[in-house]
Design an enzyme around this catalytic site. Structure first.
Site, PDB file in Angstrom:
ATOM      1  N   GLU A   1       0.823  -1.217   0.000  1.00 15.26           N
ATOM      2  CA  GLU A   1       0.000   0.000   0.000  1.00 15.26           C
ATOM      3  C   GLU A   1       0.855   1.265   0.000  1.00 15.26           C
ATOM      4  OE1 GLU A   1      -3.507  -0.271   2.486  1.00 15.26           O
ATOM      5  OE2 GLU A   1      -3.487  -2.457   2.364  1.00 15.26           O
TER       6      GLU A   1
ATOM      7  N   TYR B   1      -2.735   4.827   7.208  1.00 14.32           N
ATOM      8  CA  TYR B   1      -2.017   3.559   7.422  1.00 14.32           C
ATOM      9  C   TYR B   1      -0.818   3.460   6.486  1.00 14.32           C
ATOM     10  CZ  TYR B   1      -0.904  -1.401   6.682  1.00 14.32           C
ATOM     11  OH  TYR B   1      -0.244  -2.597   6.512  1.00 14.32           O
TER      12      TYR B   1
HETATM   13  P1  NAD Z   1      -2.433  -7.523  12.999  1.00 15.82           P
HETATM   14  O1  NAD Z   1      -3.145  -6.244  13.218  1.00 15.82           O
HETATM   15  O2  NAD Z   1      -3.191  -8.792  12.880  1.00 15.82           O
HETATM   16  O3  NAD Z   1      -1.358  -7.763  14.177  1.00 15.82           O
HETATM   17  C1  NAD Z   1      -0.549  -6.730  14.655  1.00 15.82           C
HETATM   18  C2  NAD Z   1       0.150  -7.238  15.916  1.00 15.82           C
HETATM   19  O4  NAD Z   1       1.003  -6.170  16.391  1.00 15.82           O
HETATM   20  C3  NAD Z   1      -0.820  -7.572  17.051  1.00 15.82           C
HETATM   21  O5  NAD Z   1      -0.445  -8.789  17.664  1.00 15.82           O
HETATM   22  C4  NAD Z   1      -0.675  -6.410  18.018  1.00 15.82           C
HETATM   23  O6  NAD Z   1      -0.914  -6.767  19.373  1.00 15.82           O
HETATM   24  C5  NAD Z   1       0.781  -6.014  17.792  1.00 15.82           C
HETATM   25  N1  NAD Z   1       1.032  -4.603  18.135  1.00 15.82           N
HETATM   26  C6  NAD Z   1       0.321  -3.527  17.716  1.00 15.82           C
HETATM   27  N2  NAD Z   1       0.826  -2.403  18.275  1.00 15.82           N
HETATM   28  C7  NAD Z   1       1.879  -2.791  19.046  1.00 15.82           C
HETATM   29  C8  NAD Z   1       2.795  -2.093  19.863  1.00 15.82           C
HETATM   30  N3  NAD Z   1       2.722  -0.762  20.017  1.00 15.82           N
HETATM   31  N4  NAD Z   1       3.761  -2.795  20.497  1.00 15.82           N
HETATM   32  C9  NAD Z   1       3.836  -4.145  20.357  1.00 15.82           C
HETATM   33  N5  NAD Z   1       2.982  -4.862  19.613  1.00 15.82           N
HETATM   34  C10 NAD Z   1       2.013  -4.189  18.957  1.00 15.82           C
HETATM   35  O7  NAD Z   1      -1.526  -7.264  11.713  1.00 15.82           O
HETATM   36  P2  NAD Z   1      -1.145  -8.249  10.514  1.00 15.82           P
HETATM   37  O8  NAD Z   1      -2.216  -8.200   9.503  1.00 15.82           O
HETATM   38  O9  NAD Z   1      -0.686  -9.532  11.064  1.00 15.82           O
HETATM   39  O10 NAD Z   1       0.115  -7.471   9.907  1.00 15.82           O
HETATM   40  C11 NAD Z   1       1.426  -7.682  10.422  1.00 15.82           C
HETATM   41  C12 NAD Z   1       2.396  -6.816   9.633  1.00 15.82           C
HETATM   42  O11 NAD Z   1       2.345  -7.131   8.250  1.00 15.82           O
HETATM   43  C13 NAD Z   1       2.089  -5.321   9.737  1.00 15.82           C
HETATM   44  O12 NAD Z   1       3.321  -4.632   9.851  1.00 15.82           O
HETATM   45  C14 NAD Z   1       1.388  -4.989   8.431  1.00 15.82           C
HETATM   46  O13 NAD Z   1       1.629  -3.654   8.065  1.00 15.82           O
HETATM   47  C15 NAD Z   1       2.070  -5.957   7.491  1.00 15.82           C
HETATM   48  N6  NAD Z   1       1.265  -6.391   6.328  1.00 15.82           N
HETATM   49  C16 NAD Z   1      -0.007  -6.882   6.499  1.00 15.82           C
HETATM   50  C17 NAD Z   1      -0.728  -7.337   5.404  1.00 15.82           C
HETATM   51  C18 NAD Z   1      -2.109  -7.933   5.542  1.00 15.82           C
HETATM   52  O14 NAD Z   1      -2.731  -8.290   4.533  1.00 15.82           O
HETATM   53  N7  NAD Z   1      -2.639  -8.107   6.736  1.00 15.82           N
HETATM   54  C19 NAD Z   1      -0.162  -7.272   4.111  1.00 15.82           C
HETATM   55  C20 NAD Z   1       1.149  -6.763   3.978  1.00 15.82           C
HETATM   56  C21 NAD Z   1       1.845  -6.342   5.090  1.00 15.82           C
HETATM   57  P1  TYD Z   2      -9.201  -4.810   3.927  1.00 11.09           P
HETATM   58  O1  TYD Z   2      -9.348  -6.262   4.249  1.00 11.09           O
HETATM   59  O2  TYD Z   2      -9.538  -3.798   4.956  1.00 11.09           O
HETATM   60  O3  TYD Z   2      -7.699  -4.622   3.398  1.00 11.09           O
HETATM   61  P2  TYD Z   2      -6.982  -3.322   2.697  1.00 11.09           P
HETATM   62  O4  TYD Z   2      -7.855  -2.153   2.854  1.00 11.09           O
HETATM   63  O5  TYD Z   2      -5.725  -3.198   3.480  1.00 11.09           O
HETATM   64  O6  TYD Z   2      -6.774  -3.713   1.268  1.00 11.09           O
HETATM   65  O7  TYD Z   2     -10.081  -4.500   2.646  1.00 11.09           O
HETATM   66  C1  TYD Z   2      -9.923  -5.215   1.429  1.00 11.09           C
HETATM   67  C2  TYD Z   2     -10.849  -4.582   0.407  1.00 11.09           C
HETATM   68  O8  TYD Z   2     -12.208  -4.823   0.811  1.00 11.09           O
HETATM   69  C3  TYD Z   2     -10.711  -3.081   0.297  1.00 11.09           C
HETATM   70  O9  TYD Z   2     -10.859  -2.691  -1.053  1.00 11.09           O
HETATM   71  C4  TYD Z   2     -11.859  -2.543   1.140  1.00 11.09           C
HETATM   72  C5  TYD Z   2     -12.930  -3.604   0.981  1.00 11.09           C
HETATM   73  N1  TYD Z   2     -13.831  -3.795   2.156  1.00 11.09           N
HETATM   74  C6  TYD Z   2     -15.228  -3.782   1.971  1.00 11.09           C
HETATM   75  O10 TYD Z   2     -15.723  -3.609   0.854  1.00 11.09           O
HETATM   76  N2  TYD Z   2     -16.006  -3.962   3.075  1.00 11.09           N
HETATM   77  C7  TYD Z   2     -15.502  -4.143   4.319  1.00 11.09           C
HETATM   78  O11 TYD Z   2     -16.295  -4.280   5.310  1.00 11.09           O
HETATM   79  C8  TYD Z   2     -14.077  -4.174   4.486  1.00 11.09           C
HETATM   80  C9  TYD Z   2     -13.472  -4.377   5.846  1.00 11.09           C
HETATM   81  C10 TYD Z   2     -13.278  -4.007   3.371  1.00 11.09           C
END
Ligand code: NAD
Ligand code: TYD
Length: 350
Positions: free
Chosen positions: A133, A156
């Site tokens: 992103e 974000y």
């Molecule tokens: P998540 O929100 O599920 O988990 C985040 C974790 O970080 C939680 O366990 C939370 O307790 C911990 N945390 C938050 N603030 C904290 C703090 N101040 N100190 C210590 N711990 C803290 O996130 P996720 O989806 O597992 O993402 C993990 C990483 O991967 C993030 O850096 C995110 O930017 C990156 N990422 C996520 C996605 C996705 O699709 N979810 C994709 C690409 C990159």
């Molecule tokens: P999300 O899972 O929040 O991931 P990101 O915004 O980091 O890509 O959302 C995925 C896509 O789904 C995004 O285009 C927003 C859309 N979305 C909905 O349409 N409804 C919802 O309730 C949510 C949470 C996301």
């Protein structure tokens, strides 16, 4: 010889728990320290199967708490950091950007400082886990490469972009060994149901409206979380110092098509009539500044380090849905308490 200590931050979260499990199970020669403050998104239940492993330890620390972070880094020799802790949900960043600056930017710099000052950087590296992103949004064509200029649109992605820049700056300025990866949207087990797929599964199961933002035409590139965790393992050990690697699933879906596919599968799995779940689809006010399309060119990682996604989407998606259906008590627990207030504030007036 004592084991090398690797801190994995955010290990109780969605992706972090998969990364911790993989490192604990595949690398008995490493001591894995899961550093997490356990926000609403962190859940130690996600790691029940490894919590007693001899090479696993949990420490509850906020990464913005400089004193606590420094104390951990001086309590023993730290060799590597794999940094996943973050505020990770775009919608929450729109209503509360400051939390994202604190954890994602300030917290990352606190960790970088501690790593620089106290770690044995000759025997590990600082691995920063980031998102596609940071590159902003795509039109109908093209994909993000490692050369795509940063152009974040949401609070974000702005905070993640900033943290990426700090990691790169510490490499240039202090020669800190580091790698960064930027990954597309993940799906899989243990994802907090504020994100699209588990939220829709939860709502379908409970016969609640399925809130699709705008016209549902936005596109995301979905990768199975286990493939992301395997990419992180590959890059941690084999990535070139100072480099960035894009990680993606080559698997683009319009949101509305994905929700329809999910509804069809759920109808079958729940024994509902065909088309029953899709009746719950409700178009709601679009997300502010909603990025239109993300798509990743992962050829650098594929060509240089030999990684590629291991699981076809149909298979990974099916497994994922089964996991949520088999773990309804997990979903119930994480959606009790504060979740109802969150849902109300995010969706009631949409
Ligand atoms: P998540 O929100 O599920 O988990 C985040 C974790 O970080 C939680 O366990 C939370 O307790 C911990 N945390 C938050 N603030 C904290 C703090 N101040 N100190 C210590 N711990 C803290 O996130 P996720 O989806 O597992 O993402 C993990 C990483 O991967 C993030 O850096 C995110 O930017 C990156 N990422 C996520 C996605 C996705 O699709 N979810 C994709 C690409 C990159
Ligand atoms: P999300 O899972 O929040 O991931 P990101 O915004 O980091 O890509 O959302 C995925 C896509 O789904 C995004 O285009 C927003 C859309 N979305 C909905 O349409 N409804 C919802 O309730 C949510 C949470 C996301």
């Amino acid at each position: 010889m004592s084991k090398k200590n690797i801190i994995i931050t955010g290990g109780a979260g969605f992706i972090g728990s998969h990364v911790v499990r993989r490192f604990v199970q595949n690398h008995p020669d490493l001591h894995i320290i899961n550093l997490d403050v356990l926000t609403y998104a962190g859940n130690l239940e996600n790691l029940k199967d490894v919590e007693k492993a001899p090479n696993y330890e949990f420490v509850r620390i906020d990464i913005t708490d400089k004193t606590a972070v420094e104390a951990l880094f001086t309590s023993r020799t730290i060799h590597g950091v794999i940094h996943l802790a973050a505020e990770s949900h775009v919608d929450r960043s729109i209503t509360n950007p400051i939390d994202f600056v604190m954890t994602n930017v300030v917290g990352t710099v606190v960790l970088l400082n501690a790593y620089k000052a106290h770690a044995d950087t000759s025997a590990g590296r600082f691995y920063h886990v980031s998102t596609d992103e940071v590159y902003g949004t795509l039109g109908d064509d093209g994909k993000f490469t490692e050369e795509t200029p940063y152009d974040p649109n949401s609070p974000y992605s702005a905070s993640k972009a900033s943290s990426d820049h700090f990691v790169r700056a510490y490499h240039e300025t202090y020669k800190l060994p580091m790698v960064i990866s930027n990954c597309s949207n993940n799906y899989g087990s243990h994802q907090f149901p504020e994100k699209l797929i588990p939220l829709m599964i939860h709502n379908i199961t409970n016969n609640k409206p399925l809130p699709v933002y705008g016209k549902g035409e936005n596109i995301r590139d979905w990768l199975w979380v286990e493939d992301h965790a395997r990419a992180i393992e590959t890059i941690y050990f084999n990535g070139k110092d100072g480099e960035t690697y894009n990680i993606g699933g080559n698997n683009e879906w319009k949101n509305i098509d994905l929700v329809h596919k999910l509804c069809e599968i759920m109808d079958r799995k729940l024994g509902r009539a065909e088309g029953e779940s899709a009746k719950l689809i409700t178009y709601v006010t679009d997300r502010k500044g909603h990025d239109f399309r993300y798509a990743i060119d992962a050829s650098k990682l594929e060509n240089e380090l030999g990684w590629s996604p291991s699981v076809a989407f149909d298979q990974g998606f099916d497994k994922t849905i089964d996991w949520y259906l088999e773990n309804t008590e997990w979903l119930d627990r994480v959606t009790s308490g504060a979740y109802a207030d969150y849902y109300q504030s995010m969706y009631a007036a949409r």
